[in-house]
Design a protein around this motif. Structure first.
Motif, PDB file in Angstrom:
ATOM      1  N   THR A 182       0.828  -1.205   0.000  1.00 54.57           N
ATOM      2  CA  THR A 182       0.000   0.000   0.000  1.00 54.57           C
ATOM      3  C   THR A 182       0.861   1.253   0.000  1.00 54.57           C
ATOM      4  N   THR A 183       0.280   2.324  -0.511  1.00 54.39           N
ATOM      5  CA  THR A 183       0.931   3.626  -0.579  1.00 54.39           C
ATOM      6  C   THR A 183      -0.003   4.676   0.006  1.00 54.39           C
ATOM      7  N   ASN A 184       0.544   5.664   0.669  1.00 52.23           N
ATOM      8  CA  ASN A 184      -0.256   6.756   1.202  1.00 52.23           C
ATOM      9  C   ASN A 184      -0.566   7.726   0.066  1.00 52.23           C
ATOM     10  N   LEU A 185      -1.708   7.512  -0.603  1.00 52.78           N
ATOM     11  CA  LEU A 185      -2.055   8.341  -1.752  1.00 52.78           C
ATOM     12  C   LEU A 185      -2.388   9.772  -1.348  1.00 52.78           C
ATOM     13  N   GLN A 186      -2.922   9.964  -0.126  1.00 57.13           N
ATOM     14  CA  GLN A 186      -3.232  11.315   0.329  1.00 57.13           C
ATOM     15  C   GLN A 186      -1.965  12.153   0.453  1.00 57.13           C
ATOM     16  N   GLN A 187      -0.940  11.567   1.040  1.00 61.83           N
ATOM     17  CA  GLN A 187       0.329  12.284   1.179  1.00 61.83           C
ATOM     18  C   GLN A 187       0.956  12.558  -0.189  1.00 61.83           C
ATOM     19  N   LEU A 188       0.883  11.549  -1.072  1.00 60.73           N
ATOM     20  CA  LEU A 188       1.435  11.719  -2.410  1.00 60.73           C
ATOM     21  C   LEU A 188       0.716  12.825  -3.166  1.00 60.73           C
ATOM     22  N   LYS A 189      -0.593  12.898  -3.005  1.00 57.63           N
ATOM     23  CA  LYS A 189      -1.380  13.957  -3.654  1.00 57.63           C
ATOM     24  C   LYS A 189      -0.874  15.335  -3.241  1.00 57.63           C
ATOM     25  N   VAL A 190      -0.664  15.543  -1.946  1.00 55.60           N
ATOM     26  CA  VAL A 190      -0.190  16.845  -1.453  1.00 55.60           C
ATOM     27  C   VAL A 190       1.166  17.180  -2.054  1.00 55.60           C
ATOM     28  N   GLU A 191       2.053  16.194  -2.093  1.00 57.75           N
ATOM     29  CA  GLU A 191       3.394  16.418  -2.644  1.00 57.75           C
ATOM     30  C   GLU A 191       3.325  16.779  -4.128  1.00 57.75           C
ATOM     31  N   LEU A 192       2.499  16.054  -4.881  1.00 64.15           N
ATOM     32  CA  LEU A 192       2.419  16.294  -6.312  1.00 64.15           C
ATOM     33  C   LEU A 192       1.784  17.646  -6.628  1.00 64.15           C
ATOM     34  N   LEU A 193       0.758  18.014  -5.886  1.00 64.82           N
ATOM     35  CA  LEU A 193       0.109  19.306  -6.135  1.00 64.82           C
ATOM     36  C   LEU A 193       1.073  20.455  -5.881  1.00 64.82           C
ATOM     37  N   THR A 194       1.941  20.292  -4.904  1.00 66.72           N
ATOM     38  CA  THR A 194       2.951  21.309  -4.643  1.00 66.72           C
ATOM     39  C   THR A 194       3.938  21.394  -5.808  1.00 66.72           C
ATOM     40  N   GLN A 195       4.304  20.243  -6.358  1.00 61.84           N
ATOM     41  CA  GLN A 195       5.285  20.203  -7.441  1.00 61.84           C
ATOM     42  C   GLN A 195       4.760  20.793  -8.750  1.00 61.84           C
ATOM     43  N   ILE A 196       3.450  20.697  -8.973  1.00 63.55           N
ATOM     44  CA  ILE A 196       2.902  21.211 -10.237  1.00 63.55           C
ATOM     45  C   ILE A 196       2.096  22.497 -10.032  1.00 63.55           C
ATOM     46  N   GLU A 197       2.309  23.175  -8.928  1.00 59.86           N
ATOM     47  CA  GLU A 197       1.526  24.374  -8.617  1.00 59.86           C
ATOM     48  C   GLU A 197       1.620  25.419  -9.715  1.00 59.86           C
ATOM     49  N   ASP A 198       2.814  25.643 -10.234  1.00 67.14           N
ATOM     50  CA  ASP A 198       2.982  26.665 -11.276  1.00 67.14           C
ATOM     51  C   ASP A 198       2.228  26.277 -12.550  1.00 67.14           C
ATOM     52  N   GLN A 199       2.285  24.979 -12.933  1.00 63.25           N
ATOM     53  CA  GLN A 199       1.570  24.538 -14.137  1.00 63.25           C
ATOM     54  C   GLN A 199       0.059  24.670 -13.971  1.00 63.25           C
ATOM     55  N   LEU A 200      -0.443  24.364 -12.769  1.00 61.03           N
ATOM     56  CA  LEU A 200      -1.876  24.518 -12.520  1.00 61.03           C
ATOM     57  C   LEU A 200      -2.294  25.977 -12.620  1.00 61.03           C
ATOM     58  N   ASP A 201      -1.460  26.860 -12.096  1.00 60.10           N
ATOM     59  CA  ASP A 201      -1.765  28.296 -12.187  1.00 60.10           C
ATOM     60  C   ASP A 201      -1.830  28.743 -13.646  1.00 60.10           C
ATOM     61  N   GLU A 202      -0.937  28.224 -14.488  1.00 60.63           N
ATOM     62  CA  GLU A 202      -0.949  28.574 -15.906  1.00 60.63           C
ATOM     63  C   GLU A 202      -2.227  28.099 -16.587  1.00 60.63           C
ATOM     64  N   ILE A 203      -2.677  26.880 -16.236  1.00 62.79           N
ATOM     65  CA  ILE A 203      -3.917  26.358 -16.815  1.00 62.79           C
ATOM     66  C   ILE A 203      -5.104  27.207 -16.391  1.00 62.79           C
ATOM     67  N   ILE A 204      -5.149  27.574 -15.107  1.00 59.14           N
ATOM     68  CA  ILE A 204      -6.243  28.397 -14.598  1.00 59.14           C
ATOM     69  C   ILE A 204      -6.213  29.784 -15.234  1.00 59.14           C
ATOM     70  N   ASP A 205      -5.014  30.354 -15.431  1.00 61.03           N
ATOM     71  CA  ASP A 205      -4.908  31.669 -16.073  1.00 61.03           C
ATOM     72  C   ASP A 205      -5.481  31.632 -17.486  1.00 61.03           C
ATOM     73  N   GLU A 206      -5.281  30.520 -18.188  1.00 63.32           N
ATOM     74  CA  GLU A 206      -5.742  30.429 -19.577  1.00 63.32           C
ATOM     75  C   GLU A 206      -7.208  30.031 -19.699  1.00 63.32           C
ATOM     76  N   TYR A 207      -7.669  29.140 -18.808  1.00 60.50           N
ATOM     77  CA  TYR A 207      -9.009  28.570 -18.972  1.00 60.50           C
ATOM     78  C   TYR A 207      -9.998  28.980 -17.877  1.00 60.50           C
ATOM     79  N   GLY A 208      -9.551  29.712 -16.871  1.00 63.70           N
ATOM     80  CA  GLY A 208     -10.460  30.218 -15.856  1.00 63.70           C
ATOM     81  C   GLY A 208     -10.465  29.398 -14.580  1.00 63.70           C
ATOM     82  N   PHE A 209     -11.021  29.986 -13.512  1.00 63.92           N
ATOM     83  CA  PHE A 209     -11.027  29.344 -12.196  1.00 63.92           C
ATOM     84  C   PHE A 209     -11.879  28.074 -12.174  1.00 63.92           C
TER      85      PHE A 209
END
Length: 280
Positions: A182-209
């Protein structure tokens, strides 16, 4: 003994209250309940006829898990953007079937994490009671939806960002060999969202909140009807081995696991005309 004959389709999947995967194999107009057949003898023969799963025409070769060549080239569901959703070209006006795209691509999709022996990211259109049939098709033992996005294109952009840190493919051999840890998917989710924060912001800037919604859902454990896993994996090829028989030792993903470490991807042979004999 029961005998079934006809063109097969991918196994229908669901889970029961204990999140045990339940399988039905469509054969012609019939459905075989597969779970009760675990640990029993099964015999399969291919009669050298393949019918396209879309147009039903007879075809010498199957493409993309069941389509004839003509359908492969003309259907939107067979286009490259289905495998690579970040290449969705609906807005460019070049979708093969705009009405199909509107019904299947221009609606909410989910981005998820799954444990299929290795941890992967993926996308799916449907999550019901926190479970997606796609997770079962991939043999995931753990899975969790982490985002809901506005359409298929957005899901592809998010998945592409995550692919810089996590795989997006299932290693089917690894998936079939054992029950993974088993893997702690909740912890992994938090880590991954932090790593792609800038890319998510770019998507939101282009396509909206409204383009991306971060979800707070629990991880789900999924179990499979497997009496014994193979030590090695020997794949059955129906195009070469027209007949096979043996004890069905389990089902995981869209694979049958048979004695002698043999496995067969039943989804790969959608549209094949088979004769199937079961002990029940």
């Amino acid at each position: 003994m029961s005998i079934y004959q006809g063109n097969i389709r991918k196994m229908r999947v669901a889970t029961n209250n204990e999140h045990l995967a339940q399988y039905q194999l469509p054969v012609g107009e019939q459905l075989i309940e597969m779970n009760p057949l675990i640990s029993t003898q099964i015999k399969v023969s291919f009669d050298n006829q393949i019918h396209c799963v879309h147009c039903q025409s007879l075809t010498k070769k199957s493409f993309n898990q069941g389509y004839c060549y003509r359908c492969l080239m003309k259907l939107a569901q067979c286009d490259t953007c289905i495998i690579k959703p970040e290449l969705c070209h609906y807005d460019a006006g070049t979708c093969r079937e705009p009405s199909w795209g509107e019904a299947n691509c221009l609606n909410h999709h989910y981005v998820y994490l799954a444990n299929t022996g290795t941890i992967k990211v993926g996308i799916t259109r449907h999550v019901h009671d926190n479970v997606s049939s796609r997770w079962i098709d991939q043999g995931a033992t753990q899975a969790m939806a982490i985002m809901r996005v506005q359409n298929r294109l957005t899901s592809g952009l998010v998945e592409s960002a995550l692919k810089g840190f996590i795989a997006d493919k299932t290693n089917w051999r690894t998936m079939l060999k054992s029950q993974p840890g088993t893997t702690n998917l909740q912890q992994l989710k938090v880590e991954l969202l932090t790593q792609i924060e800038d890319q998510l912001d770019e998507i939101i800037d282009e396509y909206g909140f409204q383009a991306i919604e971060i979800l707070d859902l629990p991880a789900v454990d999924i179990y499979y009807p497997v009496a014994q896993y193979p030590d090695k994996v020997k794949s059955i090829n129906l195009d070469k081995d027209l007949n096979f028989s043996g004890v069905l030792q389990g089902i995981k993903g869209q694979y049958w696991l048979l004695d002698g470490d043999r496995v067969i991807n039943m989804r790969k042979y959608s549209g094949y005309s088979l004769n199937i004999e079961t002990a029940e």
